[in-house]
Design a protein around this motif. Structure first.
Motif, PDB file in Angstrom:
ATOM      1  N   LEU A   1      -1.156 -12.317   2.293  1.00 51.33           N
ATOM      2  CA  LEU A   1      -0.843 -13.419   1.384  1.00 51.33           C
ATOM      3  C   LEU A   1      -2.101 -13.860   0.647  1.00 51.33           C
ATOM      4  CD1 LEU A   1       1.335 -15.730   3.657  1.00 51.33           C
ATOM      5  CD2 LEU A   1       2.142 -14.336   1.762  1.00 51.33           C
ATOM      6  N   ASP A   2      -2.007 -14.037  -0.663  1.00 54.20           N
ATOM      7  CA  ASP A   2      -3.100 -14.664  -1.395  1.00 54.20           C
ATOM      8  C   ASP A   2      -3.035 -16.179  -1.249  1.00 54.20           C
ATOM      9  OD1 ASP A   2      -4.351 -12.409  -2.355  1.00 54.20           O
ATOM     10  OD2 ASP A   2      -3.038 -12.250  -4.091  1.00 54.20           O
ATOM     11  N   HIS A   3      -1.847 -16.695  -1.081  1.00 57.80           N
ATOM     12  CA  HIS A   3      -1.647 -18.132  -0.961  1.00 57.80           C
ATOM     13  C   HIS A   3      -0.429 -18.352  -0.084  1.00 57.80           C
ATOM     14  CE1 HIS A   3      -0.583 -22.279  -2.117  1.00 57.80           C
ATOM     15  NE2 HIS A   3      -1.856 -22.422  -2.387  1.00 57.80           N
ATOM     16  N   HIS A   4      -0.455 -19.427   0.691  1.00 57.22           N
ATOM     17  CA  HIS A   4       0.621 -19.679   1.642  1.00 57.22           C
ATOM     18  C   HIS A   4       1.983 -19.807   0.954  1.00 57.22           C
ATOM     19  CE1 HIS A   4       1.853 -20.622   5.717  1.00 57.22           C
ATOM     20  NE2 HIS A   4       2.602 -21.623   5.256  1.00 57.22           N
ATOM     21  N   ALA A   5       1.970 -20.188  -0.303  1.00 56.81           N
ATOM     22  CA  ALA A   5       3.234 -20.366  -1.025  1.00 56.81           C
ATOM     23  C   ALA A   5       3.728 -19.093  -1.692  1.00 56.81           C
ATOM     24  CB  ALA A   5       3.077 -21.471  -2.068  1.00 56.81           C
ATOM     25  N   ASP A   6       2.955 -18.019  -1.640  1.00 60.58           N
ATOM     26  CA  ASP A   6       3.369 -16.767  -2.268  1.00 60.58           C
ATOM     27  C   ASP A   6       4.650 -16.235  -1.624  1.00 60.58           C
ATOM     28  OD1 ASP A   6       1.221 -16.819  -3.909  1.00 60.58           O
ATOM     29  OD2 ASP A   6       0.109 -15.206  -2.935  1.00 60.58           O
ATOM     30  N   PRO A   7       5.487 -15.562  -2.397  1.00 61.16           N
ATOM     31  CA  PRO A   7       6.672 -14.939  -1.797  1.00 61.16           C
ATOM     32  C   PRO A   7       6.263 -13.805  -0.856  1.00 61.16           C
ATOM     33  CG  PRO A   7       6.419 -14.247  -4.085  1.00 61.16           C
ATOM     34  CD  PRO A   7       5.418 -15.341  -3.855  1.00 61.16           C
ATOM     35  N   ALA A   8       7.071 -13.592   0.152  1.00 59.69           N
ATOM     36  CA  ALA A   8       6.781 -12.520   1.108  1.00 59.69           C
ATOM     37  C   ALA A   8       6.910 -11.166   0.428  1.00 59.69           C
ATOM     38  CB  ALA A   8       7.738 -12.618   2.289  1.00 59.69           C
ATOM     39  N   ARG A   9       5.926 -10.298   0.696  1.00 59.40           N
ATOM     40  CA  ARG A   9       5.949  -8.938   0.159  1.00 59.40           C
ATOM     41  C   ARG A   9       5.571  -7.967   1.263  1.00 59.40           C
ATOM     42  NH1 ARG A   9       2.237  -9.312  -5.126  1.00 59.40           N
ATOM     43  NH2 ARG A   9       2.628  -7.055  -5.158  1.00 59.40           N
ATOM     44  N   SER A  10       6.075  -6.769   1.172  1.00 54.76           N
ATOM     45  CA  SER A  10       5.828  -5.768   2.191  1.00 54.76           C
ATOM     46  C   SER A  10       4.364  -5.344   2.220  1.00 54.76           C
ATOM     47  CB  SER A  10       6.719  -4.541   1.937  1.00 54.76           C
ATOM     48  OG  SER A  10       6.530  -3.566   2.943  1.00 54.76           O
ATOM     49  N   LYS A  11       3.941  -4.897   3.379  1.00 55.63           N
ATOM     50  CA  LYS A  11       2.597  -4.324   3.486  1.00 55.63           C
ATOM     51  C   LYS A  11       2.554  -2.910   2.904  1.00 55.63           C
ATOM     52  CE  LYS A  11       0.713  -5.329   7.353  1.00 55.63           C
ATOM     53  NZ  LYS A  11       0.648  -5.241   8.824  1.00 55.63           N
ATOM     54  N   TRP A  12       3.718  -2.265   2.801  1.00 54.71           N
ATOM     55  CA  TRP A  12       3.765  -0.850   2.445  1.00 54.71           C
ATOM     56  C   TRP A  12       4.798  -0.595   1.350  1.00 54.71           C
ATOM     57  CZ3 TRP A  12      -0.252   0.620   5.140  1.00 54.71           C
ATOM     58  CH2 TRP A  12      -0.483   0.054   6.393  1.00 54.71           C
ATOM     59  N   SER A  13       4.600   0.495   0.623  1.00 54.53           N
ATOM     60  CA  SER A  13       5.592   0.935  -0.361  1.00 54.53           C
ATOM     61  C   SER A  13       5.774   2.439  -0.235  1.00 54.53           C
ATOM     62  CB  SER A  13       5.146   0.578  -1.790  1.00 54.53           C
ATOM     63  OG  SER A  13       4.048   1.388  -2.193  1.00 54.53           O
ATOM     64  N   LEU A  14       6.898   2.910  -0.765  1.00 53.52           N
ATOM     65  CA  LEU A  14       7.204   4.338  -0.790  1.00 53.52           C
ATOM     66  C   LEU A  14       7.985   4.616  -2.062  1.00 53.52           C
ATOM     67  CD1 LEU A  14       7.103   7.049   0.779  1.00 53.52           C
ATOM     68  CD2 LEU A  14       9.344   6.458   1.723  1.00 53.52           C
TER      69      LEU A  14
ATOM     70  N   VAL B   1       0.857  -1.186   0.000  1.00 52.04           N
ATOM     71  CA  VAL B   1       0.000   0.000   0.000  1.00 52.04           C
ATOM     72  C   VAL B   1       0.894   1.237   0.000  1.00 52.04           C
ATOM     73  CG1 VAL B   1      -1.707   1.314   1.318  1.00 52.04           C
ATOM     74  CG2 VAL B   1      -1.853  -1.192   1.216  1.00 52.04           C
ATOM     75  N   PRO B   2       0.716   2.168  -0.934  1.00 52.14           N
ATOM     76  CA  PRO B   2       1.592   3.348  -0.989  1.00 52.14           C
ATOM     77  C   PRO B   2       1.406   4.245   0.241  1.00 52.14           C
ATOM     78  CG  PRO B   2       0.397   3.042  -3.062  1.00 52.14           C
ATOM     79  CD  PRO B   2      -0.239   2.131  -2.056  1.00 52.14           C
ATOM     80  N   LEU B   3       2.487   4.531   0.920  1.00 55.65           N
ATOM     81  CA  LEU B   3       2.404   5.448   2.059  1.00 55.65           C
ATOM     82  C   LEU B   3       2.043   6.855   1.605  1.00 55.65           C
ATOM     83  CD1 LEU B   3       5.476   4.183   4.123  1.00 55.65           C
ATOM     84  CD2 LEU B   3       3.055   3.904   4.697  1.00 55.65           C
ATOM     85  N   GLU B   4       2.238   7.135   0.329  1.00 57.81           N
ATOM     86  CA  GLU B   4       1.841   8.444  -0.209  1.00 57.81           C
ATOM     87  C   GLU B   4       0.350   8.705  -0.020  1.00 57.81           C
ATOM     88  OE1 GLU B   4       5.559   7.344  -2.559  1.00 57.81           O
ATOM     89  OE2 GLU B   4       3.801   6.297  -1.759  1.00 57.81           O
ATOM     90  N   LEU B   5      -0.438   7.644   0.037  1.00 57.17           N
ATOM     91  CA  LEU B   5      -1.880   7.793   0.249  1.00 57.17           C
ATOM     92  C   LEU B   5      -2.152   8.547   1.547  1.00 57.17           C
ATOM     93  CD1 LEU B   5      -4.818   6.959  -0.575  1.00 57.17           C
ATOM     94  CD2 LEU B   5      -4.456   4.890   0.779  1.00 57.17           C
ATOM     95  N   PHE B   6      -1.420   8.212   2.595  1.00 59.82           N
ATOM     96  CA  PHE B   6      -1.617   8.857   3.892  1.00 59.82           C
ATOM     97  C   PHE B   6      -1.020  10.265   3.905  1.00 59.82           C
ATOM     98  CE2 PHE B   6      -0.946   4.246   4.449  1.00 59.82           C
ATOM     99  CZ  PHE B   6      -2.257   3.900   4.744  1.00 59.82           C
ATOM    100  N   LEU B   7       0.094  10.439   3.222  1.00 63.43           N
ATOM    101  CA  LEU B   7       0.712  11.758   3.161  1.00 63.43           C
ATOM    102  C   LEU B   7      -0.172  12.742   2.401  1.00 63.43           C
ATOM    103  CD1 LEU B   7       4.413  10.716   2.474  1.00 63.43           C
ATOM    104  CD2 LEU B   7       3.278  11.122   4.671  1.00 63.43           C
ATOM    105  N   GLU B   8      -0.840  12.259   1.361  1.00 61.46           N
ATOM    106  CA  GLU B   8      -1.774  13.112   0.615  1.00 61.46           C
ATOM    107  C   GLU B   8      -2.950  13.517   1.493  1.00 61.46           C
ATOM    108  OE1 GLU B   8      -2.788  10.860  -2.817  1.00 61.46           O
ATOM    109  OE2 GLU B   8      -0.763  10.969  -3.674  1.00 61.46           O
TER     110      GLU B   8
ATOM    111  N   GLY C   1       7.184   3.891  -4.915  1.00 56.07           N
ATOM    112  CA  GLY C   1       7.083   2.732  -5.796  1.00 56.07           C
ATOM    113  C   GLY C   1       7.923   1.548  -5.378  1.00 56.07           C
ATOM    114  N   HIS C   2       8.583   1.638  -4.228  1.00 58.77           N
ATOM    115  CA  HIS C   2       9.436   0.543  -3.771  1.00 58.77           C
ATOM    116  C   HIS C   2       8.908   0.004  -2.441  1.00 58.77           C
ATOM    117  CE1 HIS C   2      12.345   1.564  -6.862  1.00 58.77           C
ATOM    118  NE2 HIS C   2      12.300   2.830  -6.454  1.00 58.77           N
ATOM    119  N   PRO C   3       8.901  -1.314  -2.270  1.00 59.48           N
ATOM    120  CA  PRO C   3       8.467  -1.869  -0.989  1.00 59.48           C
ATOM    121  C   PRO C   3       9.405  -1.454   0.129  1.00 59.48           C
ATOM    122  CG  PRO C   3       9.442  -3.575  -2.368  1.00 59.48           C
ATOM    123  CD  PRO C   3       9.315  -2.355  -3.225  1.00 59.48           C
ATOM    124  N   ILE C   4       8.844  -1.149   1.291  1.00 52.24           N
ATOM    125  CA  ILE C   4       9.690  -0.795   2.415  1.00 52.24           C
ATOM    126  C   ILE C   4      10.101  -2.078   3.149  1.00 52.24           C
ATOM    127  CG2 ILE C   4       8.490   1.419   2.641  1.00 52.24           C
ATOM    128  CD1 ILE C   4       7.469   0.361   5.357  1.00 52.24           C
TER     129      ILE C   4
END
Length: 253
Positions: free
Chosen positions: A100-113, A42-49, A115-118
């Motif tokens: 996670l959409d599926h238990h086997a999915d690769p780990a991804r950040s909850k947030w981005s800044l 989720v883009p942190l820019e959303l909250f900054l805006e 355009g990059h995951p934090i």
């Protein structure tokens, strides 16, 4: 006003503050048009805006968030000088892996800044909930225990960058994630930077907080939140004077 993993807009809490003269924006930050459908990158820019929008008509801007919303509030406040206070209900001191959409999915950040995951702490894929209604607090504790020190350091929310007022509200029986332990770590890091932090806690309370004048949310959840039946209102009453102070309200108003 940022809700947690439910994806809803926290309109009840916003309306309650509105009756007390506070201009309040209940923000939907995922699962809506043009938004991430789940809390993942989720883009942190959303909250900054949103902070920028409120700053046009308000003397001060405060971020109030519960759970995932507390995580977002603390992260966003560390990125701007436009926030005067953060009220983090059931906080975390680190950024966590996203949905996670599926238990086997690769780990991804909850947030981005930008355009990059934090950086984030990955969840322990080996942890399995007990049979029946789950409590997730042990998953988060296990995930911290197996994380490399450099992973924890990179994922730490830079609370020492935010020089405004911080109120942390946590239950010692939180069964969703260990918010009271996180509040202690946040307080220690801010103290090391010469910053004060207000912590409101109740050892018998869980993950939920109901402030005075709020209509309690539906208590039925498919997972354990902790605390006794009266705990959400009790913790809310205990936290209310501190919240009123950072918002410039009279506690009885």
């Amino acid at each position: 006003m940022l809700a947690g993993s439910s994806g809803r807009m926290d309109t009840g809490r916003a309306d309650m503050l509105g009756t007390r003269g506070v201009t309040t924006l209940a923000l939907r930050w995922f699962d809506g048009p043009g938004l991430q459908q789940v809390p993942r990158e989720v883009p942190l820019e959303l909250f900054l805006e949103a902070v920028g929008l409120l700053a046009r008509e308000c003397d001060q801007v405060a971020l109030i968030g519960l759970s995932y919303g507390a995580e977002a509030s603390l992260l966003a406040a560390s990125l701007t000088d436009g926030v005067s206070a953060v009220v983090a209900l059931a906080p975390t001191d680190v950024a966590w892996e996203g949905h996670l959409d599926h238990h086997a999915d690769p780990a991804r950040s909850k947030w981005s800044l930008d355009g990059h995951p934090i950086p984030f702490v990955s969840l322990d894929r080996s942890w399995l909930p007990p049979v029946g209604k789950p409590a997730f607090v042990d998953c988060y504790r296990s995930s911290r225990s197996i994380a490399a020190p450099e992973e924890l350091m990179a994922a730490a929310i830079p609370v020492e960058r935010f020089t405004g007022e911080v109120v942390l509200v946590a239950g010692g029986d939180d069964q969703v994630w260990p918010s009271a332990e996180a509040a202690t770590r946040i307080t220690m890091r801010r103290r090391a930077a010469g910053l004060d932090t207000i912590v409101v806690s109740d050892e018998q309370a869980g993950h939920l907080v109901v402030l005075p004048g709020e209509v309690p949310p539906n208590a039925a959840r498919p997972y354990h939140v902790g605390g006794d039946a009266a705990a959400p209102k009790r913790l809310g009453r205990r936290a209310w004077p501190a919240i009123c102070n950072v918002l410039g309200l009279a506690p009885g108003g």
